[in-house]
Structure formats: C-alpha cells, structure tokens
Design a protein around this motif. Structure first.
Motif, PDB file in Angstrom:
ATOM      1  N   ILE A 114      28.447 -26.056  66.230  1.00  0.00           N
ATOM      2  CA  ILE A 114      29.407 -26.210  67.329  1.00  0.00           C
ATOM      3  C   ILE A 114      29.414 -24.973  68.219  1.00  0.00           C
ATOM      4  O   ILE A 114      29.408 -25.062  69.450  1.00  0.00           O
ATOM      5  CB  ILE A 114      30.822 -26.484  66.765  1.00  0.00           C
ATOM      6  CG1 ILE A 114      30.880 -27.873  66.121  1.00  0.00           C
ATOM      7  CG2 ILE A 114      31.881 -26.366  67.865  1.00  0.00           C
ATOM      8  CD1 ILE A 114      32.187 -28.176  65.411  1.00  0.00           C
ATOM      9  N   LEU A 115      29.387 -23.802  67.585  1.00  0.00           N
ATOM     10  CA  LEU A 115      29.433 -22.554  68.347  1.00  0.00           C
ATOM     11  C   LEU A 115      28.180 -22.346  69.191  1.00  0.00           C
ATOM     12  O   LEU A 115      28.237 -21.705  70.236  1.00  0.00           O
ATOM     13  CB  LEU A 115      29.644 -21.367  67.399  1.00  0.00           C
ATOM     14  CG  LEU A 115      31.040 -21.274  66.771  1.00  0.00           C
ATOM     15  CD1 LEU A 115      31.071 -20.235  65.663  1.00  0.00           C
ATOM     16  CD2 LEU A 115      32.090 -20.945  67.831  1.00  0.00           C
ATOM     17  N   ARG A 116      27.042 -22.848  68.730  1.00  0.00           N
ATOM     18  CA  ARG A 116      25.825 -22.764  69.549  1.00  0.00           C
ATOM     19  C   ARG A 116      26.033 -23.497  70.881  1.00  0.00           C
ATOM     20  O   ARG A 116      25.567 -23.047  71.927  1.00  0.00           O
ATOM     21  CB  ARG A 116      24.634 -23.383  68.817  1.00  0.00           C
ATOM     22  CG  ARG A 116      24.179 -22.646  67.576  1.00  0.00           C
ATOM     23  CD  ARG A 116      23.459 -21.364  67.867  1.00  0.00           C
ATOM     24  NE  ARG A 116      23.007 -20.723  66.638  1.00  0.00           N
ATOM     25  CZ  ARG A 116      22.698 -19.455  66.519  1.00  0.00           C
ATOM     26  NH1 ARG A 116      22.782 -18.651  67.573  1.00  0.00           N
ATOM     27  NH2 ARG A 116      22.302 -18.948  65.375  1.00  0.00           N
ATOM     28  N   TYR A 117      26.753 -24.614  70.812  1.00  0.00           N
ATOM     29  CA  TYR A 117      27.028 -25.390  72.028  1.00  0.00           C
ATOM     30  C   TYR A 117      28.046 -24.687  72.925  1.00  0.00           C
ATOM     31  O   TYR A 117      27.930 -24.727  74.158  1.00  0.00           O
ATOM     32  CB  TYR A 117      27.568 -26.779  71.668  1.00  0.00           C
ATOM     33  CG  TYR A 117      26.555 -27.727  71.069  1.00  0.00           C
ATOM     34  CD1 TYR A 117      25.396 -28.082  71.755  1.00  0.00           C
ATOM     35  CD2 TYR A 117      26.766 -28.276  69.814  1.00  0.00           C
ATOM     36  CE1 TYR A 117      24.474 -28.957  71.210  1.00  0.00           C
ATOM     37  CE2 TYR A 117      25.839 -29.165  69.252  1.00  0.00           C
ATOM     38  CZ  TYR A 117      24.702 -29.497  69.957  1.00  0.00           C
ATOM     39  OH  TYR A 117      23.789 -30.366  69.400  1.00  0.00           O
ATOM     40  N   GLU A 118      29.033 -24.040  72.307  1.00  0.00           N
ATOM     41  CA  GLU A 118      30.188 -23.546  73.071  1.00  0.00           C
ATOM     42  C   GLU A 118      30.280 -22.023  73.134  1.00  0.00           C
ATOM     43  O   GLU A 118      31.289 -21.489  73.580  1.00  0.00           O
ATOM     44  CB  GLU A 118      31.485 -24.096  72.451  1.00  0.00           C
ATOM     45  CG  GLU A 118      31.454 -25.558  72.051  1.00  0.00           C
ATOM     46  CD  GLU A 118      31.337 -26.513  73.234  1.00  0.00           C
ATOM     47  OE1 GLU A 118      31.450 -26.052  74.392  1.00  0.00           O
ATOM     48  OE2 GLU A 118      31.140 -27.721  73.010  1.00  0.00           O
ATOM     49  N   ALA A 119      29.264 -21.310  72.689  1.00  0.00           N
ATOM     50  CA  ALA A 119      29.338 -19.849  72.531  1.00  0.00           C
ATOM     51  C   ALA A 119      29.761 -19.122  73.796  1.00  0.00           C
ATOM     52  O   ALA A 119      30.512 -18.140  73.748  1.00  0.00           O
ATOM     53  CB  ALA A 119      27.986 -19.311  72.052  1.00  0.00           C
ATOM     54  N   GLU A 120      29.284 -19.596  74.933  1.00  0.00           N
ATOM     55  CA  GLU A 120      29.559 -18.894  76.188  1.00  0.00           C
ATOM     56  C   GLU A 120      31.047 -18.877  76.533  1.00  0.00           C
ATOM     57  O   GLU A 120      31.514 -17.981  77.248  1.00  0.00           O
ATOM     58  CB  GLU A 120      28.738 -19.521  77.319  1.00  0.00           C
ATOM     59  CG  GLU A 120      27.240 -19.286  77.134  1.00  0.00           C
ATOM     60  CD  GLU A 120      26.385 -20.013  78.158  1.00  0.00           C
ATOM     61  OE1 GLU A 120      26.981 -20.702  79.021  1.00  0.00           O
ATOM     62  OE2 GLU A 120      25.149 -19.897  78.087  1.00  0.00           O
ATOM     63  N   LEU A 121      31.803 -19.844  76.027  1.00  0.00           N
ATOM     64  CA  LEU A 121      33.249 -19.857  76.267  1.00  0.00           C
ATOM     65  C   LEU A 121      33.939 -18.710  75.536  1.00  0.00           C
ATOM     66  O   LEU A 121      35.060 -18.331  75.885  1.00  0.00           O
ATOM     67  CB  LEU A 121      33.840 -21.190  75.798  1.00  0.00           C
ATOM     68  CG  LEU A 121      33.407 -22.440  76.567  1.00  0.00           C
ATOM     69  CD1 LEU A 121      33.955 -23.698  75.893  1.00  0.00           C
ATOM     70  CD2 LEU A 121      33.890 -22.364  78.019  1.00  0.00           C
ATOM     71  N   LEU A 122      33.269 -18.165  74.511  1.00  0.00           N
ATOM     72  CA  LEU A 122      33.838 -17.061  73.734  1.00  0.00           C
ATOM     73  C   LEU A 122      33.196 -15.726  74.073  1.00  0.00           C
ATOM     74  O   LEU A 122      33.466 -14.719  73.412  1.00  0.00           O
ATOM     75  CB  LEU A 122      33.658 -17.346  72.236  1.00  0.00           C
ATOM     76  CG  LEU A 122      34.394 -18.582  71.691  1.00  0.00           C
ATOM     77  CD1 LEU A 122      33.934 -18.882  70.269  1.00  0.00           C
ATOM     78  CD2 LEU A 122      35.903 -18.371  71.735  1.00  0.00           C
ATOM     79  N   GLY A 123      32.320 -15.701  75.083  1.00  0.00           N
ATOM     80  CA  GLY A 123      31.691 -14.449  75.488  1.00  0.00           C
ATOM     81  C   GLY A 123      30.407 -14.127  74.747  1.00  0.00           C
ATOM     82  O   GLY A 123      29.924 -12.993  74.812  1.00  0.00           O
ATOM     83  N   TYR A 124      29.841 -15.103  74.040  1.00  0.00           N
ATOM     84  CA  TYR A 124      28.551 -14.928  73.361  1.00  0.00           C
ATOM     85  C   TYR A 124      27.502 -15.758  74.081  1.00  0.00           C
ATOM     86  O   TYR A 124      27.827 -16.705  74.805  1.00  0.00           O
ATOM     87  CB  TYR A 124      28.623 -15.403  71.902  1.00  0.00           C
ATOM     88  CG  TYR A 124      29.526 -14.598  71.006  1.00  0.00           C
ATOM     89  CD1 TYR A 124      29.014 -13.599  70.180  1.00  0.00           C
ATOM     90  CD2 TYR A 124      30.900 -14.854  70.965  1.00  0.00           C
ATOM     91  CE1 TYR A 124      29.839 -12.876  69.335  1.00  0.00           C
ATOM     92  CE2 TYR A 124      31.736 -14.131  70.126  1.00  0.00           C
ATOM     93  CZ  TYR A 124      31.196 -13.144  69.317  1.00  0.00           C
ATOM     94  OH  TYR A 124      32.019 -12.425  68.485  1.00  0.00           O
ATOM     95  N   SER A 125      26.246 -15.425  73.856  1.00  0.00           N
ATOM     96  CA  SER A 125      25.186 -16.312  74.326  1.00  0.00           C
ATOM     97  C   SER A 125      24.821 -17.258  73.187  1.00  0.00           C
ATOM     98  O   SER A 125      25.135 -16.989  72.020  1.00  0.00           O
ATOM     99  CB  SER A 125      23.950 -15.509  74.768  1.00  0.00           C
ATOM    100  OG  SER A 125      23.357 -14.858  73.661  1.00  0.00           O
ATOM    101  N   LYS A 126      24.138 -18.346  73.503  1.00  0.00           N
ATOM    102  CA  LYS A 126      23.850 -19.375  72.506  1.00  0.00           C
ATOM    103  C   LYS A 126      22.891 -18.893  71.413  1.00  0.00           C
ATOM    104  O   LYS A 126      22.818 -19.492  70.340  1.00  0.00           O
ATOM    105  CB  LYS A 126      23.258 -20.612  73.192  1.00  0.00           C
ATOM    106  CG  LYS A 126      24.211 -21.307  74.154  1.00  0.00           C
ATOM    107  CD  LYS A 126      23.558 -22.503  74.803  1.00  0.00           C
ATOM    108  CE  LYS A 126      24.452 -23.134  75.866  1.00  0.00           C
ATOM    109  NZ  LYS A 126      25.677 -23.707  75.297  1.00  0.00           N
TER     110      LYS A 126
END
Length: 472
Positions: A114-126
């Motif tokens: 899930i985080l791979r899909y949404e990482a940018e919303l948390l300030g990370y890259s995929k």
C-alpha cells in the motif's frame, strides 16, 4: 479477449462450487458456521489443532464462490510461510488466476505494498528502502557514534529495541522527549529523534514504520481511507492474539465502513507480548464490534486427550481469558513425564539419556525433537548429545538473507534503486576495500548532516569537504 478471461473466471468459480461443497461437508458444525457466515464481524476462538487454517482458506474460497471479487478480500497473516500456504490452498479451490488477485500476505508485506502506491503523500518516494533489524541497528550505531554515546550502557541493539517498543505504543520522538527526565532517557530521546530524521533522509522505513506510516496514511487522509475501505470489503486476520496496537487500529479503520471483519485467534496462545502483542485486542474485540458473532473451535485433531487435559489444567487459571475446553476423539495417549533436574548440566544429561532409551525402545532419531526456550540453552544440550554420540541437527540458525555476502549484494541492489539509502552505502563502502578510512568517512557524514543531505549526495561533493584525504 476480455470476454474470454471473464468466461474463464466464471468457469473457475462454477467448477469450484463442487469442490467447495465437498469440503464443507467435511467440516464440523462450528467450522462450517465460521466458514459460511459471510457478513458482519466474526470472532473465531480457535484452540490449538482445531483446524483454523482450513477454516480461513475455505472461507476465502467460499466468499469467491458467493460472488465476492478476489481483490476485495484482504487476508493478513504473521509469517510468509502461512501466507504462502493460504494462497496455495485457495488456489486448489478456485484456481491460481483468482487466488493471485486476493490481497493475502503478512501485515508488513501488505502495508508495504500500500505504501509503495501512496508513499509520496507521506513525503517518501515509491522506491523507499525497508530496513531490517540489522540495518536499523547499524543506523543507531552511527547515531551513537555521532552523539559520542558509545559507552556500554548505550548498546545499539538495546536502544533500537527500546525505540521499537515506543513505536509499538504509538509514542512519537516529540512526545517521548517531553516526558523523559533522566539524562540517560534524554539521550535516548535524542537518538530516537535523530533516527527518525535519518530514516526520512535515507528514504527508508523500518518494520515499525510500515505499520505507523500506514496508520498515519489512513487516519490523516479521509480520501485514502475511503479508497481502501471501499476496496477491502472483507477482511480476515489470522493469529489475532499476536496483533499489536498499530495493527489493530489499521484493521479497525479499514473495517469501519462495513464491519465485515473475520478474526481467528486464541488468547491462550498469546506468547508475543515481549514484541508488542496486545492480548486485549482479542479479549476486548466485542467492545469495538458489539454485534460480532463468537464461534469456538474446540475440537482438537492433533493431540491426545492427556495432553489437552494437562494444558487445560494450567490455562484455566488465567485471570483474563475467553472460556473454552478443548476435546478430541483421539486416543487418551501416554501420560506426560515431568523430570526434575538439579541444574542445566543435569538436565542435558537426563534429556540425552531419555533419547537413548527411546531409541532402544524402537524410536528413530528423526522422530525425536528437543525444544528449548532460548538459543543460549542449546550449548549444554549439544554437549550432552555429543558426549553420547547422538546425531542431531539444530534448526533456526542464520537465515539465507542474513548471511554477510547476501546482505552485501542486497545492499548494492538497494542503492541502485534508492541512492539515498545511507545504511546500504555504509555497508558496501569498503566491500571490496577502497581505502576509505573512518576519519574520512566521519568528515563526509558531518558534511551530509550539516547540509541535511544524504550520504550519497555528500560523496558527490567530496572536493568541497575540508580535511578529507585525497586518497578518499
């Protein structure tokens, strides 16, 4: 082509109806009830050896035969082995093409996905890195070195373990900094703060972050929460007694829209409190889901009645528990021998002598197992076995991915994907040797920290770093 695929999927479901019906006929009444109760919250209290894996997998296959789309099913387990076994069994029912579409896996693997899909919303890259325990300990070690906290009371593995405990209890670095009083814990708070800061700089998450960041994503973004609530209409959780608070809150948030949550567990098998498991998650489940149906799986298919009675005589004294009484149609079996030893050496001798007696009575060495609580106990046991020429094999040693050469190769691959991963960079910096000494490295790390850039970026500016030896 799409029509052909749809026809194949329908054929798979239709053909599985026959196989599912034949499996359902083999279930006992509580297993059947757990398998076929589709909607609403269901709490299955599954005693040891009561067939919970069969119930979980059959239920998922049953959901699909009832028209539920595979991608709408989320099944969470605690081990990769359990996840693989679940998928294989489901594939036997509905075919591999449908089974592959189910979101089934460990908590960490599913949330990482899930985080791979949404990482940018948390300030990370995929392409963020995921740090295992060794990686996290290495990062803590570098922080302790930077802060000049290298005495025996600041062991990297112990500090990281404490940070992990804080995360499991949902205590942020800022909150911890405000509540500590002693100098030691103030220093730990500084390490914790710096640790989280460097994880973000490195575009990396540790195992705890996979949970906490998923929780933050769901609680901090209504649109994302509704997206996954809509997708995961049926949620199943295995070994629920082993869930920690963040895991429980994630599952609770995902299931709020429909309450189609199916949990399987046994409070009597809760043994992971030391790593953050909260037994209240299963004991208090009915408080969050007051309309839940509780189903007890009490028939044991694995053990003799003597073993079940002995276990029950101890477990029944638990102060907080969900009442159950396991029973079996198996034979009564041998009585349990309790052997009292003077010390660990005497214990090792008695175990070895008992093994010799069993072999003399016709048992094979391959059919005998010795279980011990901690790895430190194996030394005395192995010595006793060796002295009597008893062949043995120790299981649970260093895993493939923990071997040095494998971790080195993985670090190179991780750097190719995520150049900001300083832990991987430090690991392979002198593998093979490149003549970069500790003093030079400290200057580069200091340059990176003062400019709030990654270690990799600091290396690109090596010509600007003063006191750096030309060889580096």
């Amino acid at each position: 082509m799409e029509n052909s695929n749809n026809i194949n999927s329908v054929d798979n479901v239709n053909s599985s109806l026959i196989s599912i019906e034949s499996i359902l006929q083999k279930l006992n009444p509580p297993q059947l009830e757990a398998t076929t109760t589709i909607n609403g919250a269901v709490q299955v209290i599954a005693g040891a050896g009561s067939g919970k894996t069969r119930v979980l997998t059959t239920r998922i296959a049953y959901l699909i035969t009832q028209g539920i789309k595979p991608y709408q099913i989320l099944a969470l387990t605690f081990t990769n082995k359990a996840a693989r076994e679940m998928k294989e069994r489901i594939a036997n029912f509905v075919g591999s093409s449908l089974a592959e579409k189910i979101w089934a896996g460990t908590f960490h693997s599913i949330f990482a996905r899930i985080l791979r899909y949404e990482a940018e919303l948390l300030g990370y890259s995929k392409n963020f890195s995921i740090y295992d325990q060794d990686d996290s300990n290495s990062l803590v070690k570098e922080i302790l070195r930077e802060l000049k906290l290298q005495s025996k009371e600041y062991q990297p593995n112990q500090i990281h373990s404490y940070i992990s405990k804080l995360k499991n209890n949902l205590v942020s670095p800022e909150e911890y900094q405000q509540e500590v009083k002693s100098q030691y814990h103030k220093n730990v708070a500084e390490v914790y703060f710096k640790y989280q800061e460097l994880l973000k700089t490195n575009n990396a998450m540790d195992f705890d972050d996979l949970l906490l960041n998923t929780l933050d994503l769901l609680t901090g973004n209504k649109e994302i929460l509704e997206k996954y609530q809509k997708q995961f209409k049926y949620i199943l959780v295995d070994e629920f007694q082993d869930t920690n608070r963040p895991q429980y809150l994630i599952v609770n948030n995902l299931s709020k829209a429909h309450s189609n949550i199916f949990i399987v567990g046994d409070d009597a098998q809760s043994i992971y409190r030391w790593r953050g498991a909260e037994i209240r998650n299963i004991l208090d489940f009915k408080n969050d889901y007051p309309m839940c149906k509780m189903i007890r799986l009490e028939q044991n298919y694995r053990s003799t009645s003597n073993i079940l009675d002995a276990a029950h005589s101890i477990i029944e004294h638990n102060k907080n528990q969900i009442k159950k009484k396991l029973w079996t149609e198996n034979e009564k079996g041998d009585l349990i021998d309790v052997i009292e030893a003077e010390d660990e050496n005497n214990e090792g001798e008695k175990i070895a002598n008992q093994i010799i007696k069993l072999v003399e009575d016709g048992f094979n060495y391959e059919g005998i197992a010795v279980l011990y609580r901690t790895n430190a106990q194996s030394l005395v046991l192995e010595r006793s076995l060796r002295l009597r020429n008893i062949p043995y094999q120790v299981f649970g040693g260093l895993s493939f991915y923990q071997r040095k050469e494998i971790k080195d190769v993985v670090s190179y691959l991780r750097l190719l994907i995520n150049p900001h991963d300083s832990v991987s960079l430090l690991r392979i910096l002198n593998e093979p040797p490149r003549g970069i000494g500790r003093a030079s490295l400290d200057h580069i790390i200091e340059y990176a920290n003062t400019r709030d850039i990654s270690l990799f970026e600091a290396f690109l500016y090596h010509n600007e770093i003063t006191n750096l030896q030309s060889r580096a």
